[in-house]
Design a protein around this motif. Structure first.
Motif: not given
Length: 74
Positions: A1-4, A24-34, A36-41
């Motif tokens: 899977m790309a960008n796991e 927390l901001q670093t974590i949401v930024s990393q998760v957004l790289n997955v 099909s992710m468009a928004l992470v909060r």
């Protein structure tokens, strides 16, 4: 899977002694790289601080435990 998401890298971020807001901001930024992710909060529960002006006040049974947006990206 790309960008796991690498949970090891997220765990290492948590173990650093960085300020919580920065972590927390670093974590949401990393998760957004997955793909099909468009928004992470990340929301945290804390005591109410703006209850007098909150639009949800009438629906909130207890102003001692409120959701606070801690980090967001997208």
């Amino acid at each position: 899977m790309a960008n796991e998401i690498s949970f090891d890298s997220i765990n290492s971020l948590i173990l650093r002694k960085s300020p919580l807001k920065e972590t927390l901001q670093t974590i949401v930024s990393q998760v957004l790289n997955v793909e099909s992710m468009a928004l992470v909060r990340i929301w945290l529960v804390d005591k109410g601080d703006i209850c007098e002006s909150c639009v949800m006040r009438n629906e909130c049974p207890d102003q001692t435990r409120c959701l606070h947006l801690a980090a967001s990206v997208g």
